[in-house]
Design a protein around this motif. Sequence first.
Motif, PDB file in Angstrom:
ATOM      1  N   GLN B 232      27.013   4.535  13.619  1.00 27.61           N
ATOM      2  CA  GLN B 232      26.211   4.849  14.801  1.00 27.61           C
ATOM      3  C   GLN B 232      25.009   3.923  14.911  1.00 27.61           C
ATOM      4  N   GLY B 233      24.936   2.938  14.005  1.00 29.40           N
ATOM      5  CA  GLY B 233      23.827   2.002  14.071  1.00 29.40           C
ATOM      6  C   GLY B 233      24.219   0.636  13.547  1.00 29.40           C
ATOM      7  N   PRO B 234      25.029  -0.129  14.311  1.00 35.23           N
ATOM      8  CA  PRO B 234      25.523  -1.408  13.798  1.00 35.23           C
ATOM      9  C   PRO B 234      24.408  -2.387  13.416  1.00 35.23           C
ATOM     10  N   HIS B 235      23.340  -2.426  14.182  1.00 38.02           N
ATOM     11  CA  HIS B 235      22.253  -3.368  13.857  1.00 38.02           C
ATOM     12  C   HIS B 235      21.564  -2.983  12.554  1.00 38.02           C
ATOM     13  N   ASN B 236      21.337  -1.697  12.420  1.00 37.26           N
ATOM     14  CA  ASN B 236      20.715  -1.198  11.208  1.00 37.26           C
ATOM     15  C   ASN B 236      21.574  -1.507   9.991  1.00 37.26           C
ATOM     16  N   HIS B 237      22.859  -1.294  10.130  1.00 40.27           N
ATOM     17  CA  HIS B 237      23.757  -1.560   9.015  1.00 40.27           C
ATOM     18  C   HIS B 237      23.812  -3.053   8.712  1.00 40.27           C
ATOM     19  N   ARG B 238      23.719  -3.855   9.764  1.00 38.19           N
ATOM     20  CA  ARG B 238      23.703  -5.305   9.549  1.00 38.19           C
ATOM     21  C   ARG B 238      22.483  -5.688   8.718  1.00 38.19           C
ATOM     22  N   PHE B 239      21.328  -5.165   9.108  1.00 35.37           N
ATOM     23  CA  PHE B 239      20.091  -5.486   8.399  1.00 35.37           C
ATOM     24  C   PHE B 239      20.159  -5.017   6.946  1.00 35.37           C
ATOM     25  N   GLY B 543      27.332  -1.835  20.467  1.00 31.75           N
ATOM     26  CA  GLY B 543      28.179  -1.630  19.302  1.00 31.75           C
ATOM     27  C   GLY B 543      28.645  -2.897  18.613  1.00 31.75           C
ATOM     28  N   ASP B 544      28.226  -4.050  19.067  1.00 28.40           N
ATOM     29  CA  ASP B 544      28.614  -5.296  18.415  1.00 28.40           C
ATOM     30  C   ASP B 544      27.345  -6.134  18.280  1.00 28.40           C
ATOM     31  N   THR B 545      26.957  -6.429  17.046  1.00 29.19           N
ATOM     32  CA  THR B 545      25.675  -7.103  16.843  1.00 29.19           C
ATOM     33  C   THR B 545      25.669  -8.516  17.406  1.00 29.19           C
ATOM     34  N   LEU B 546      26.854  -9.059  17.643  1.00 31.41           N
ATOM     35  CA  LEU B 546      26.885 -10.406  18.207  1.00 31.41           C
ATOM     36  C   LEU B 546      26.623 -10.377  19.715  1.00 31.41           C
ATOM     37  N   LYS B 547      26.965  -9.275  20.339  1.00 30.25           N
ATOM     38  CA  LYS B 547      26.845  -9.198  21.792  1.00 30.25           C
ATOM     39  C   LYS B 547      25.552  -8.550  22.235  1.00 30.25           C
ATOM     40  N   ALA B 548      25.051  -7.642  21.439  1.00 29.54           N
ATOM     41  CA  ALA B 548      23.939  -6.825  21.901  1.00 29.54           C
ATOM     42  C   ALA B 548      22.647  -7.234  21.205  1.00 29.54           C
ATOM     43  N   PRO B 549      21.514  -6.997  21.878  1.00 30.42           N
ATOM     44  CA  PRO B 549      20.247  -7.258  21.199  1.00 30.42           C
ATOM     45  C   PRO B 549      20.034  -6.225  20.098  1.00 30.42           C
ATOM     46  N   TYR B 550      18.976  -6.400  19.358  1.00 27.60           N
ATOM     47  CA  TYR B 550      18.727  -5.491  18.243  1.00 27.60           C
ATOM     48  C   TYR B 550      18.451  -4.074  18.712  1.00 27.60           C
ATOM     49  N   GLY B 551      18.571  -3.181  17.778  1.00 27.23           N
ATOM     50  CA  GLY B 551      18.268  -1.786  18.058  1.00 27.23           C
ATOM     51  C   GLY B 551      18.618  -0.987  16.834  1.00 27.23           C
ATOM     52  N   GLN B 552      18.180   0.226  16.828  1.00 33.54           N
ATOM     53  CA  GLN B 552      18.367   1.029  15.614  1.00 33.54           C
ATOM     54  C   GLN B 552      19.605   1.900  15.677  1.00 33.54           C
ATOM     55  N   GLY B 553      20.076   2.179  16.877  1.00 30.66           N
ATOM     56  CA  GLY B 553      21.285   2.978  16.978  1.00 30.66           C
ATOM     57  C   GLY B 553      21.025   4.370  17.514  1.00 30.66           C
ATOM     58  N   THR B 554      22.089   5.152  17.428  1.00 30.93           N
ATOM     59  CA  THR B 554      22.066   6.488  18.001  1.00 30.93           C
ATOM     60  C   THR B 554      21.845   7.504  16.904  1.00 30.93           C
ATOM     61  N   TYR B 555      20.701   8.128  16.914  1.00 33.52           N
ATOM     62  CA  TYR B 555      20.480   9.249  15.988  1.00 33.52           C
ATOM     63  C   TYR B 555      19.313  10.057  16.512  1.00 33.52           C
ATOM     64  N   GLY B 556      19.208  11.285  16.057  1.00 34.17           N
ATOM     65  CA  GLY B 556      18.085  12.112  16.473  1.00 34.17           C
ATOM     66  C   GLY B 556      17.967  12.231  17.984  1.00 34.17           C
ATOM     67  N   SER B 557      19.095  12.206  18.679  1.00 38.58           N
ATOM     68  CA  SER B 557      19.083  12.340  20.149  1.00 38.58           C
ATOM     69  C   SER B 557      18.123  11.354  20.787  1.00 38.58           C
ATOM     70  N   ARG B 558      18.224  10.080  20.392  1.00 39.87           N
ATOM     71  CA  ARG B 558      17.224   9.129  20.861  1.00 39.87           C
ATOM     72  C   ARG B 558      17.725   8.160  21.921  1.00 39.87           C
ATOM     73  N   SER B 559      19.033   8.110  22.170  1.00 39.25           N
ATOM     74  CA  SER B 559      19.522   7.034  23.039  1.00 39.25           C
ATOM     75  C   SER B 559      18.967   7.137  24.457  1.00 39.25           C
ATOM     76  N   TYR B 560      18.966   8.348  25.022  1.00 36.87           N
ATOM     77  CA  TYR B 560      18.504   8.424  26.403  1.00 36.87           C
ATOM     78  C   TYR B 560      16.987   8.342  26.525  1.00 36.87           C
TER      79      TYR B 560
END
Lengths: 167, 820
Positions: B232-239, B543-560
């Motif tokens: 649920q957090g591809p960028h975070n996992h990448r880091f 959902g793809d770190t190559l296509k999307a800018p950075y971000g922490q992902g979806t957790y704690g009902s934070r996406s919206y």
Amino acid sequence: MDLTLNVNGLPRQFSAEPSELLVERLRDGLGLTGTKVGCDTGQCGSCVVRLDGSSVKSCLILTAAAAGSEVTTIEGVSGTPDGPLTGLQEALRQEHGTQCGFCTPGMVMALGEFVDRSAATGGEDAPTEPEIREWLTGNLCRCTGYHSVVRGVQRACAAQATARQEG
Amino acid sequence: MTAPTGEASVLGAPLDSREDPQLLRGEATYIADIELPGTAHMAILGSEVAHARILSIQTKAAEQMPGVLKVATAADFTDVMPLPCIWIPGGVESHFPPHPYGLPGARPVLTGDTVRHVGDAIAVVVAETPRQAAAALAAITVDYEPLPVVTRADQALAEGAPQLHEAVPGNLNAYWTCGDKERTDAAIAAAEVTVELDLVNQRTINSPIEPRGAVGDYHAATGEYTLYASTQGPHNHRFLLSALVLGIPFNKLRVIAPTVGGSFGTKGYLYPDMALVLLLSKALGRPVKWVDTRTGLMNSTVQGRDHRQHVTLAGTRDGRITAVRCTSHANLGAYPSTIGPGVATALMGRSISGMYQIDAAFCEVYAAFTNTVPLGAQRGSGRAEAAFLMERLVDRYAAEIGMDPAEVRRRNLVPAEKFPYDNGLGWTYDSGNYRENFDKALELAGYADMPARKAEARTRGKRLGVGLATYVAICGVGPSTRMSQEGMLGGTWESANIRVHPTGEVTVTVGSASTGQSHGTVFAQVAAAELGIDPANVQVLEGDTLKAPYGQGTYGSRSYSMAAPAVALTARKIRSKLVRAGAVFLGIPEEKVVYAGGGVHEDGNPENAKTFAELAMAMWYGWGLPPEIEPALDETTHFDPPDFNYPFGSHVAVVEIDELTGETEVVSYTAVDDAGNIGNPKIVLGQIEGSILHGLGQALMEAAEYDTDGRLITADLTGYALPRAADAPFFTLGKTVTPSPHNPLGAKGAGEIATVPPAAAVVNAVVDALSDLGVQHIDMPVTPEKVWRVLAGRTAGTGGTGGTAGTGAAAGTGTEGGPR
Ligand code: FES
Ligand code: FES
């Protein structure tokens, strides 16, 4: 052993280990990955397919036991891969009866039988909410809480009844 | 707060989810469906015992099994750094062996010397097929020297308890507090009335229906790694994986989240398998794939809740709450998971006072290691545990002073004029109208009719009980600096990019990643509303770190409330650039440019206009633009809000208990939630409904049970009960809308908030139904057996289990020993 299965209307021949599960044949052998595996114990219903019309959990059936049968998977419900959504799928779409979608193919397969049966009774009595929930007992969903799915089935059955009256 | 300028009908409209047709056709690609050419299959050997020294591991036989390509143990990965823990409770030392980068190390990718929970990863096999890998696993033998086992936090902290980590004396990872102890103790000592309860917030398992999985793909020619993972957090996992585990450059790792089959918090964590598939892909020169089983998931994916608490509430005889205090023993499991320690402390502790204005509050948490699966987030995590203790206490207090529990709540709700409201525990609630929300819930539930319903149920051999629960859920994690004060190691902002293509279509990319929340639909609505264009023209990528800018992902009902504001702000940048460029194209001063319907026109002269498509093409060519306006339309925003947001709500559960069987049936459930401005009510409705059932699951049936040897005896779906379709009726839902001032959409978290109160509401209802038997509390899950014992105790003449006033008496808890 050499086996034949009719899958989504096409005869498929292959050789399989005696211990092979139907879900393994469908997913790994035939590349029909719409059928999902969610548990090890036959509890979740993600793997439901239609076997000679009846919905069954394909993780609980040996491929060998299904030999010679007619299997329909989620890939086969619309007739062709890009065929229109079925009435049930369309009703589920309108009610947002899916979220992550992992339980969804199994539900569409299991509920497809329910909706067919409801049609077969002439649609005289719309299925009740408890009847729908009872039928759904073999399918687990963690996202939706099932409500939108139940509403979807109600909508599909109602649409079917209307179509029958008009037609 | 600026309102979106676009079509009002787009944002806030119940548009059908564009993701659904693909899901309904079974065409979406989940991790298990990915089959790269030449893929080899990995299986993980988990420890069979909960605590032991590993004397030896014999892998020879496994290596010779058919199809086996590699068998690896800890000895093969000595140069790999341990998985880090990035959220240790703020202000306290973690007492854990440090990670080479100065972070607290959580666990190695494979355990070499001591195993600490059943399922602890010891060895891996890679083979040509999954069956061959599984068969070879069975051929590995491990010699264990058993060590004593402890599975409860309170017991792990006791004198003489088995020790899990040499560097953590007494198994205490953290002693964490919030609030004002002295003031709270004094208020409790001086109070007219005090009530206390001993509560067990049992360990539960999220159980997304899709188990986790990972595919690693290393390319020798470029030295680049690709990880496909159910994350649920591809960028975070990448880091975390590149810099902190593998020690490779950040730009050598690409992480792709395919369609993810539910998560509810669990798929945001760093697990050994993610590193292992990458390392083994490099070693073997082939893609390596691993897909978990359900039992594997239950023995290795983070579990939730698990607090044992002693809680006290003080108040006046006329129903004013004056203090609340909580002492909690939190079970972190065998290792600190990626953010588990923060969940068990800050998320829970700072939330305990809920919707109430309380003068003095204090919470202390002893976070301990035990021989169980590491603890992590779980839909509603921390906040559900907090709401449970507070709402149980309020009912206990109401009973003690003989006042209607609704009236007690009403008297103590934070008044609307008090916002922003500092709850004295570390949170400042942004906005709310709690009274309106609460009254609406009572009204919708028909609270006034309950006495009549109770009497009617009696005629059918049923005991009807009514339970209320309110909550405030911290969401919108978060303001990065604020999170750093909580001990979060890393930024928690969110970003979005918008590119307008020459042909007038728009692509939005976000750092967030959906696990079933229809992001593609909702983010398109946000961009379309802001730009004044048709949402069908907006594509959303994530959902793809190559296509999307950075971000922490979806957790704690934070996406919206985090990613969607980033989208809105980016769209506003595009809009303002189009206004500036529009002035040039229309040959008028900027003040005369009106942006409407996606295009620009001259104020008072609608003929002098350019459509969105014309503007897009003109910007793409860039002809005639002055030097201060760059060609093309491509903007990015990194959104770091000034503070969190605080959705809230009021729920009413009505249960009927069968006098003969002790079975509890939820006969009606009413929820009025306030998530601020909502982007797509159809999608939020689904999340609310799913969340409530998840909460009911904890109340009624879910429990991760370990035996005294530390074996999880509920390690599959025959032993672990998940709610099924027949376990609840349709819910009655309402909403209030109190926008948050902390983001440009006025949004608050929504996805998981409705999981927060149901456990409290149901247990309150059950206790209400049994209150004439002297029952003051009953532990979750409220199984028929527990209730039946209470009922049977009555008929057998042994009396109820009511304690004396002021103490909580657990009815038929079925747990050995007392809490604390
Ligand atoms: S995978 Fe067949 S029932 Fe779960
Ligand atoms: S939609 Fe996610 S499990 Fe059902």
